[in-house]
Design a protein around this motif. Structure first.
Motif, PDB file in Angstrom:
ATOM      1  N   PRO A   1       0.821  -1.278   0.128  1.00  0.00           N
ATOM      2  CA  PRO A   1       0.028   0.001  -0.076  1.00  0.00           C
ATOM      3  C   PRO A   1       1.000   1.312   0.003  1.00  0.00           C
ATOM      4  O   PRO A   1       0.563   2.311  -0.717  1.00  0.00           O
ATOM      5  CB  PRO A   1      -0.735  -0.163   1.340  1.00  0.00           C
ATOM      6  N   GLU A   2       2.024   1.129   0.626  1.00  0.00           N
ATOM      7  CA  GLU A   2       2.881   2.597   0.813  1.00  0.00           C
ATOM      8  C   GLU A   2       3.371   2.822  -0.608  1.00  0.00           C
ATOM      9  O   GLU A   2       3.592   3.962  -1.091  1.00  0.00           O
ATOM     10  CB  GLU A   2       4.085   2.263   1.870  1.00  0.00           C
ATOM     11  N   THR A   3       3.834   1.605  -1.224  1.00  0.00           N
ATOM     12  CA  THR A   3       4.516   1.805  -2.653  1.00  0.00           C
ATOM     13  C   THR A   3       3.423   2.617  -3.610  1.00  0.00           C
ATOM     14  O   THR A   3       3.692   3.317  -4.116  1.00  0.00           O
ATOM     15  CB  THR A   3       5.089   0.411  -3.012  1.00  0.00           C
ATOM     16  N   PHE A   4       2.297   1.807  -3.501  1.00  0.00           N
ATOM     17  CA  PHE A   4       1.009   2.031  -4.336  1.00  0.00           C
ATOM     18  C   PHE A   4       0.845   3.750  -4.167  1.00  0.00           C
ATOM     19  O   PHE A   4       0.883   4.675  -5.097  1.00  0.00           O
ATOM     20  CB  PHE A   4      -0.110   1.301  -3.929  1.00  0.00           C
ATOM     21  N   ARG A   5       0.762   4.295  -2.977  1.00  0.00           N
ATOM     22  CA  ARG A   5       0.418   5.708  -2.606  1.00  0.00           C
ATOM     23  C   ARG A   5       1.618   6.405  -3.108  1.00  0.00           C
ATOM     24  O   ARG A   5       1.525   7.652  -3.639  1.00  0.00           O
ATOM     25  CB  ARG A   5       0.221   5.973  -1.323  1.00  0.00           C
ATOM     26  N   GLN A   6       2.869   6.023  -3.043  1.00  0.00           N
ATOM     27  CA  GLN A   6       4.170   6.870  -3.423  1.00  0.00           C
ATOM     28  C   GLN A   6       4.088   7.010  -4.860  1.00  0.00           C
ATOM     29  O   GLN A   6       4.619   7.861  -5.267  1.00  0.00           O
ATOM     30  CB  GLN A   6       5.295   6.260  -2.752  1.00  0.00           C
ATOM     31  N   TRP A   7       3.947   5.842  -5.599  1.00  0.00           N
ATOM     32  CA  TRP A   7       4.254   5.720  -7.145  1.00  0.00           C
ATOM     33  C   TRP A   7       3.184   5.691  -7.923  1.00  0.00           C
ATOM     34  O   TRP A   7       3.405   5.567  -9.224  1.00  0.00           O
ATOM     35  CB  TRP A   7       5.183   4.534  -7.355  1.00  0.00           C
ATOM     36  N   ARG A   8       1.768   5.958  -7.307  1.00  0.00           N
ATOM     37  CA  ARG A   8       0.765   5.834  -8.382  1.00  0.00           C
ATOM     38  C   ARG A   8       0.804   6.978  -9.375  1.00  0.00           C
ATOM     39  O   ARG A   8       0.651   8.220  -8.893  1.00  0.00           O
ATOM     40  CB  ARG A   8      -0.558   6.064  -7.343  1.00  0.00           C
ATOM     41  N   ARG A   9       0.909   6.790 -10.571  1.00  0.00           N
ATOM     42  CA  ARG A   9       0.847   7.883 -11.687  1.00  0.00           C
ATOM     43  C   ARG A   9       2.110   8.851 -11.536  1.00  0.00           C
ATOM     44  O   ARG A   9       1.907  10.013 -11.772  1.00  0.00           O
ATOM     45  CB  ARG A   9      -0.405   8.645 -11.692  1.00  0.00           C
ATOM     46  N   LYS A  10       3.096   8.426 -10.835  1.00  0.00           N
ATOM     47  CA  LYS A  10       4.212   9.272 -10.513  1.00  0.00           C
ATOM     48  C   LYS A  10       5.506   9.036 -11.747  1.00  0.00           C
ATOM     49  O   LYS A  10       6.075   7.853 -11.832  1.00  0.00           O
ATOM     50  CB  LYS A  10       4.973   8.863  -9.340  1.00  0.00           C
ATOM     51  N   GLY A  11       5.452   9.955 -12.766  1.00  0.00           N
ATOM     52  CA  GLY A  11       6.316   9.791 -13.881  1.00  0.00           C
ATOM     53  C   GLY A  11       5.915   8.576 -14.906  1.00  0.00           C
ATOM     54  O   GLY A  11       4.605   8.306 -15.106  1.00  0.00           O
ATOM     55  N   SER A  12       6.810   8.014 -15.478  1.00  0.00           N
ATOM     56  CA  SER A  12       6.325   6.839 -16.148  1.00  0.00           C
ATOM     57  C   SER A  12       5.837   5.783 -15.289  1.00  0.00           C
ATOM     58  O   SER A  12       6.510   5.482 -14.327  1.00  0.00           O
ATOM     59  CB  SER A  12       7.457   6.194 -17.025  1.00  0.00           C
ATOM     60  N   THR A  13       4.879   5.068 -15.843  1.00  0.00           N
ATOM     61  CA  THR A  13       4.236   4.080 -15.098  1.00  0.00           C
ATOM     62  C   THR A  13       3.594   2.881 -15.737  1.00  0.00           C
ATOM     63  O   THR A  13       3.256   3.045 -16.905  1.00  0.00           O
ATOM     64  CB  THR A  13       3.175   4.706 -13.966  1.00  0.00           C
ATOM     65  N   MET A  14       3.654   1.845 -15.231  1.00  0.00           N
ATOM     66  CA  MET A  14       2.835   0.672 -15.745  1.00  0.00           C
ATOM     67  C   MET A  14       1.474   0.480 -15.161  1.00  0.00           C
ATOM     68  O   MET A  14       0.650  -0.464 -15.436  1.00  0.00           O
ATOM     69  CB  MET A  14       3.605  -0.856 -15.638  1.00  0.00           C
ATOM     70  N   PHE A  15       1.045   1.263 -14.396  1.00  0.00           N
ATOM     71  CA  PHE A  15      -0.327   1.434 -13.666  1.00  0.00           C
ATOM     72  C   PHE A  15      -0.751   0.037 -12.881  1.00  0.00           C
ATOM     73  O   PHE A  15      -1.544  -0.400 -13.037  1.00  0.00           O
ATOM     74  CB  PHE A  15      -1.386   1.538 -15.050  1.00  0.00           C
ATOM     75  N   LEU A  16       0.264   0.018 -12.241  1.00  0.00           N
ATOM     76  CA  LEU A  16       0.154  -1.044 -10.989  1.00  0.00           C
ATOM     77  C   LEU A  16      -1.152  -0.625 -10.186  1.00  0.00           C
ATOM     78  O   LEU A  16      -1.047   0.510  -9.395  1.00  0.00           O
ATOM     79  CB  LEU A  16       1.259  -1.301 -10.370  1.00  0.00           C
ATOM     80  N   SER A  17      -2.029  -1.393  -9.804  1.00  0.00           N
ATOM     81  CA  SER A  17      -3.168  -1.006  -9.095  1.00  0.00           C
ATOM     82  C   SER A  17      -2.599  -1.649  -7.406  1.00  0.00           C
ATOM     83  O   SER A  17      -1.706  -2.285  -7.386  1.00  0.00           O
ATOM     84  CB  SER A  17      -4.399  -1.851  -9.311  1.00  0.00           C
ATOM     85  N   GLN A  18      -3.412  -1.039  -6.422  1.00  0.00           N
ATOM     86  CA  GLN A  18      -2.827  -1.276  -5.269  1.00  0.00           C
ATOM     87  C   GLN A  18      -3.118  -2.951  -4.792  1.00  0.00           C
ATOM     88  O   GLN A  18      -2.490  -3.310  -3.986  1.00  0.00           O
ATOM     89  CB  GLN A  18      -3.826  -0.475  -4.146  1.00  0.00           C
ATOM     90  N   ASP A  19      -4.011  -3.471  -5.391  1.00  0.00           N
ATOM     91  CA  ASP A  19      -4.154  -5.011  -5.010  1.00  0.00           C
ATOM     92  C   ASP A  19      -3.513  -5.910  -6.074  1.00  0.00           C
ATOM     93  O   ASP A  19      -3.872  -6.949  -6.183  1.00  0.00           O
ATOM     94  CB  ASP A  19      -5.613  -5.322  -5.056  1.00  0.00           C
ATOM     95  N   SER A  20      -2.887  -5.383  -6.943  1.00  0.00           N
ATOM     96  CA  SER A  20      -2.186  -6.308  -7.966  1.00  0.00           C
ATOM     97  C   SER A  20      -1.181  -7.106  -7.656  1.00  0.00           C
ATOM     98  O   SER A  20      -0.393  -6.735  -6.719  1.00  0.00           O
ATOM     99  CB  SER A  20      -1.927  -5.351  -9.204  1.00  0.00           C
TER     100      SER A  20
END
Length: 387
Positions: free
Chosen positions: A93-112
């Motif tokens: 969850p901490e990683t999702f909050r920090q890197w969600r849509r931050k720069g280039s992303t593969m759009f990982l969801s919080q529960d993926s």
């Protein structure tokens, strides 16, 4: 045993090239305007020749080119059996909050729960910042532990003027830095140590994950014949950079351009630079595949010496139109100590000549040499006595 650097002259030959001198651009002249691209290097990794360099040892911020070291670190772990491509990592969850849509992303969801395979495709093709961190945390337990592995690998391949403080190249006040020369070492190690993984993961034009298709922003793939990667990078701090590679007619070139002011300048410079490398130089073959190049002395072995061969044909790049004499010598720290494994890298062939970039080609033991038995030791002592 005290090792000494042994240098043995192998051959002197005259290069007789087809075509007239002056057909190609002078290989020693600047190729790119320094004010547009301040950092540049072009290397023939098969011969070890530096075909062109400018500020190759100047430190700069690599931005997303950092992900090449993350990829290489993953390849090393896969090769050693410590990381499985089918392994599944959970996005914290901490990683999702920090890197969600931050720069280039593969759009990982919080529960993926992506696999290592998926993460590596996201990193190499769409430059996923989120995927880099999820891979680091899943494979090593933490970003800090992962960057320790990155730096250990960097030192092991001779990247002595580089340091990695994060896995994705996000701005970190300059704590992460590289040089162009070090990046060519990284690319060469990735390609030669992990050819199958390199072909599988690097150089794809697009990647689809989580229902979203994204294109690779590599400026040469699909544009330059033979281009197959590797990674672009950009931050306002670093400018636009590119670590690229292409292969034609048995020759693989690796290039770096750094500090460009725009993606257009980066693209045009990279294309011109690589085409110059292929068009301005031609192959000259010195030894055929499996042809003995020379011998290296062995101490306390079942044989007094071991024959040396290249990894395939021994080839160098010479500027088109070159005519003149080249010399080749074998260098190694010796005498070598038994046992020696077949195909073990034990020496270098150093080729030099006027107007030709010095070549350093790795040489390998053509056969195994076991530790000497009693009779072998007597024979070796006699041969050593007679030089």
């Amino acid at each position: 045993m005290n090792l000494i650097r042994i240098s043995l002259l192998v051959l002197t030959l005259v290069l007789a090239m087809g075509g007239a001198p002056g057909q190609a651009r002078d290989a020693t002249s600047p190729l790119l305007a320094e004010e547009q691209v301040p950092i540049a290097i072009l290397v023939d990794i098969g011969s070890g020749q530096i075909l062109f360099e400018r500020n190759a040892d100047r430190r700069f911020v690599p931005a997303s080119i950092t992900k090449v070291m993350t990829t290489y670190t993953a390849f090393e772990l896969i090769k050693s059996g410590k990381l499985n491509r089918k392994a599944v990592f959970t996005v914290r969850p901490e990683t999702f909050r920090q890197w969600r849509r931050k720069g280039s992303t593969m759009f990982l969801s919080q529960d993926s729960r992506p696999t290592v395979e998926q993460l590596l495709h996201g990193i190499t093709t769409v430059s996923a910042n989120d995927g880099s961190v999820v891979l680091a945390e899943g494979a090593a337990g933490s970003v800090e532990a992962w960057t320790t592995l990155m730096n250990e690998n960097a030192q092991a391949i001779g990247m002595t003027n580089s340091y990695f403080a994060n896995p994705n190249g996000w701005m970190d006040e300059g704590r992460t830095f590289v040089t162009a020369r070090d990046l060519t070492r990284l690319a060469a190690s990735m390609i030669t140590r992990h050819p199958e993984l390199y072909r599988h993961f690097v150089g794809r034009t697009e990647y689809r994950f989580n229902g979203i298709t994204q294109n690779n922003h590599d400026p040469l793939i699909g544009v330059l014949r033979g281009a197959d990667g590797i990674k672009t990078g950009f931050t306002y701090e670093a400018g636009f950079g590119f670590l690229g590679s292409a292969k034609r007619q048995g020759k693989r070139l690796v290039m770096v351009v750094g500090g460009a002011d725009s993606p257009r300048i980066r693209r045009d410079a990279a294309l011109e630079f690589m085409e110059w490398g292929f068009d301005g130089f031609e192959n000259r073959y010195l030894f055929a595949a499996d042809q003995e190049v020379g011998k290296a002395r062995v101490q306390n072995g079942s044989s007094f010496s071991v024959p040396l061969v290249g990894d395939g044909p021994v080839r160098i790049s010479v500027p088109k139109g070159s005519r003149g004499e080249v010399t080749a010598r074998i260098e190694y720290d010796g005498p070598l100590r038994a046992p020696i494994a077949s195909n073990e890298a034990v020496a270098e062939l150093v080729v030099s000549g006027e107007g030709i970039p010095e070549a350093r080609v790795q040489l390998y033991a053509a056969k195994a040499v076991e530790v000497a038995g009693p009779v072998d030791r007597v024979l070796n002592a006699v041969m050593s006595w007679f030089g």
